[in-house]
Structure formats: C-alpha cells, structure tokens
Design an enzyme around this catalytic site. Structure first.
Site, PDB file in Angstrom:
ATOM      1  N   ARG A  12       0.836  -1.202   0.000  1.00 41.30           N
ATOM      2  CA  ARG A  12       0.000   0.000   0.000  1.00 41.30           C
ATOM      3  C   ARG A  12       0.872   1.254   0.000  1.00 41.30           C
ATOM      4  O   ARG A  12       0.585   2.225  -0.686  1.00 41.30           O
ATOM      5  CB  ARG A  12      -0.920  -0.014   1.212  1.00 41.30           C
ATOM      6  CG  ARG A  12      -1.837   1.177   1.267  1.00 41.30           C
ATOM      7  CD  ARG A  12      -2.795   1.057   2.419  1.00 41.30           C
ATOM      8  NE  ARG A  12      -3.633   2.230   2.457  1.00 41.30           N
ATOM      9  CZ  ARG A  12      -4.250   2.662   3.528  1.00 41.30           C
ATOM     10  NH1 ARG A  12      -4.161   2.001   4.648  1.00 41.30           N
ATOM     11  NH2 ARG A  12      -4.976   3.738   3.486  1.00 41.30           N
ATOM     12  N   GLU A  69       5.052  24.722  -4.596  1.00 36.67           N
ATOM     13  CA  GLU A  69       4.694  24.774  -6.015  1.00 36.67           C
ATOM     14  C   GLU A  69       3.769  23.609  -6.378  1.00 36.67           C
ATOM     15  O   GLU A  69       2.828  23.775  -7.164  1.00 36.67           O
ATOM     16  CB  GLU A  69       5.945  24.759  -6.890  1.00 36.67           C
ATOM     17  CG  GLU A  69       5.657  25.000  -8.355  1.00 36.67           C
ATOM     18  CD  GLU A  69       5.120  26.392  -8.649  1.00 36.67           C
ATOM     19  OE1 GLU A  69       4.050  26.487  -9.315  1.00 36.67           O
ATOM     20  OE2 GLU A  69       5.745  27.385  -8.242  1.00 36.67           O
ATOM     21  N   GLU A  76      -4.717  25.117  -8.085  1.00 40.84           N
ATOM     22  CA  GLU A  76      -5.175  25.689  -9.358  1.00 40.84           C
ATOM     23  C   GLU A  76      -6.013  24.685 -10.135  1.00 40.84           C
ATOM     24  O   GLU A  76      -7.045  25.047 -10.701  1.00 40.84           O
ATOM     25  CB  GLU A  76      -3.984  26.152 -10.186  1.00 40.84           C
ATOM     26  CG  GLU A  76      -3.348  27.415  -9.660  1.00 40.84           C
ATOM     27  CD  GLU A  76      -2.207  27.919 -10.536  1.00 40.84           C
ATOM     28  OE1 GLU A  76      -1.855  27.248 -11.532  1.00 40.84           O
ATOM     29  OE2 GLU A  76      -1.678  28.990 -10.216  1.00 40.84           O
ATOM     30  N   GLU A  85     -16.186  29.208 -14.780  1.00 35.87           N
ATOM     31  CA  GLU A  85     -16.395  30.653 -14.819  1.00 35.87           C
ATOM     32  C   GLU A  85     -15.359  31.355 -13.939  1.00 35.87           C
ATOM     33  O   GLU A  85     -14.906  30.823 -12.944  1.00 35.87           O
ATOM     34  CB  GLU A  85     -17.793  30.997 -14.303  1.00 35.87           C
ATOM     35  CG  GLU A  85     -18.911  30.398 -15.139  1.00 35.87           C
ATOM     36  CD  GLU A  85     -20.276  30.666 -14.533  1.00 35.87           C
ATOM     37  OE1 GLU A  85     -20.395  31.584 -13.701  1.00 35.87           O
ATOM     38  OE2 GLU A  85     -21.217  29.950 -14.907  1.00 35.87           O
ATOM     39  N   ARG A  86     -15.032  32.590 -14.333  1.00 35.78           N
ATOM     40  CA  ARG A  86     -14.143  33.396 -13.503  1.00 35.78           C
ATOM     41  C   ARG A  86     -14.911  33.871 -12.276  1.00 35.78           C
ATOM     42  O   ARG A  86     -16.073  34.250 -12.369  1.00 35.78           O
ATOM     43  CB  ARG A  86     -13.636  34.600 -14.291  1.00 35.78           C
ATOM     44  CG  ARG A  86     -12.722  34.211 -15.413  1.00 35.78           C
ATOM     45  CD  ARG A  86     -12.185  35.473 -16.108  1.00 35.78           C
ATOM     46  NE  ARG A  86     -11.354  35.127 -17.223  1.00 35.78           N
ATOM     47  CZ  ARG A  86     -10.034  35.034 -17.162  1.00 35.78           C
ATOM     48  NH1 ARG A  86      -9.406  35.263 -16.041  1.00 35.78           N
ATOM     49  NH2 ARG A  86      -9.339  34.714 -18.228  1.00 35.78           N
ATOM     50  N   HIS A  87     -14.241  33.817 -11.147  1.00 38.03           N
ATOM     51  CA  HIS A  87     -14.871  34.239  -9.900  1.00 38.03           C
ATOM     52  C   HIS A  87     -13.798  34.899  -9.036  1.00 38.03           C
ATOM     53  O   HIS A  87     -12.668  34.426  -8.977  1.00 38.03           O
ATOM     54  CB  HIS A  87     -15.470  33.030  -9.176  1.00 38.03           C
ATOM     55  CG  HIS A  87     -16.364  33.406  -8.051  1.00 38.03           C
ATOM     56  ND1 HIS A  87     -15.892  33.817  -6.821  1.00 38.03           N
ATOM     57  CD2 HIS A  87     -17.710  33.456  -7.973  1.00 38.03           C
ATOM     58  CE1 HIS A  87     -16.900  34.096  -6.040  1.00 38.03           C
ATOM     59  NE2 HIS A  87     -18.027  33.879  -6.706  1.00 38.03           N
ATOM     60  N   LYS A  94      -6.137  31.302  -6.011  1.00 42.28           N
ATOM     61  CA  LYS A  94      -4.975  31.058  -6.874  1.00 42.28           C
ATOM     62  C   LYS A  94      -3.847  32.044  -6.590  1.00 42.28           C
ATOM     63  O   LYS A  94      -2.677  31.664  -6.538  1.00 42.28           O
ATOM     64  CB  LYS A  94      -5.388  31.150  -8.347  1.00 42.28           C
ATOM     65  CG  LYS A  94      -6.219  29.985  -8.819  1.00 42.28           C
ATOM     66  CD  LYS A  94      -6.564  30.193 -10.295  1.00 42.28           C
ATOM     67  CE  LYS A  94      -7.102  28.973 -10.942  1.00 42.28           C
ATOM     68  NZ  LYS A  94      -7.241  29.123 -12.390  1.00 42.28           N
ATOM     69  N   ASP A  95      -4.203  33.304  -6.411  1.00 37.22           N
ATOM     70  CA  ASP A  95      -3.189  34.322  -6.135  1.00 37.22           C
ATOM     71  C   ASP A  95      -2.508  34.072  -4.784  1.00 37.22           C
ATOM     72  O   ASP A  95      -1.293  34.252  -4.652  1.00 37.22           O
ATOM     73  CB  ASP A  95      -3.794  35.725  -6.165  1.00 37.22           C
ATOM     74  CG  ASP A  95      -4.169  36.186  -7.563  1.00 37.22           C
ATOM     75  OD1 ASP A  95      -3.798  35.505  -8.546  1.00 37.22           O
ATOM     76  OD2 ASP A  95      -4.822  37.240  -7.672  1.00 37.22           O
TER      77      ASP A  95
END
Length: 125
Positions: A12, A69, A76, A85-87, A94-95
């Site tokens: 495992r 990273e 992301e 959609e962008r929100h 993400k930033d």
C-alpha cells in the site's frame, strides 16, 4: 471505499508513493516554473556540496519551495475543475497560493545568500 489493506502494508505504501511520484512528474511536465525551481534546487544543492556549506538549510528551503509549487498546482487544478467561470474567490485562492510560493522563494534566496555567500566569496577571492 476499500483502503487496500493495513495502513502498515508495504504494498500500500509503494502504491501511495507511485501516486505521489505521478503528481510530481505531471507537475514537472506541465509547469514551467516548477522545472525552473527544480533546476535551481539542483544547482543550489550542488553548490552547497561543492562549497562544503551546511546542507540542511539549503535542502529544507528547496523542499519547501518545491512542495509549495506542487500545492499551488493542485489548488489551481481543483479551482479550475470546480468552476469554469471566472470568480473573484477563485482568483483570490490562486493568487494566495502563488503568493505562498513567492514568499518561500524569497526566503530561500535569503537563506541561500546567507549560507552560501560567505563560502562562495572565500573561494572566489
């Protein structure tokens, strides 16, 4: 879901390592910044060994930057999967993850200069 046996199972554990390595390999193939950071880490670690400087702080900084990273890439991907959609909250997440990598990279640079700077200067002069 079946966990595949005991938590102490070597089989495992190796399976888990395989999944983790697949994530590292995917990130290396798909993220140019990760490739740059990997080669910067290889260079820093090689220089550390060559200069006989303390390895632990350099190795820890390299591991921190590369790990963040990987987390940034995972976040992301998860945000992109959750919504096409962008929100504003997706952008903030993400930033912030990218900012964590930036802060760690800056700290790693400071540690690198402080640990390797004197040893490198001594070799050059």
């Amino acid at each position: 879901m079946n966990s595949g046996g005991s938590a102490l199972s070597l089989r495992r554990w190796w399976r888990s390592v395989g999944f983790a390595w697949a994530g590292v390999a995917h990130t290396y193939r798909s993220q140019p910044n990760f490739r740059i950071e990997v080669w910067a880490a290889v260079t820093a670690l090689g220089l550390t060994v060559l200069l006989r400087a303390p390895l632990a702080p350099i190795a820890l900084c390299c591991a921190l930057v590369l790990s963040l990273e990987l987390v940034n890439t995972a976040l992301e991907a998860a945000v992109d999967l959750a919504s096409l959609e962008r929100h504003p909250l997706a952008r903030a997440a993400k930033d912030a993850a990218a900012g964590a990598v930036l802060v760690a990279s800056g700290g790693a640079l400071l540690v690198g200069v402080s640990v390797l700077g004197g040893a490198l200067w001594s070799r050059l002069t």
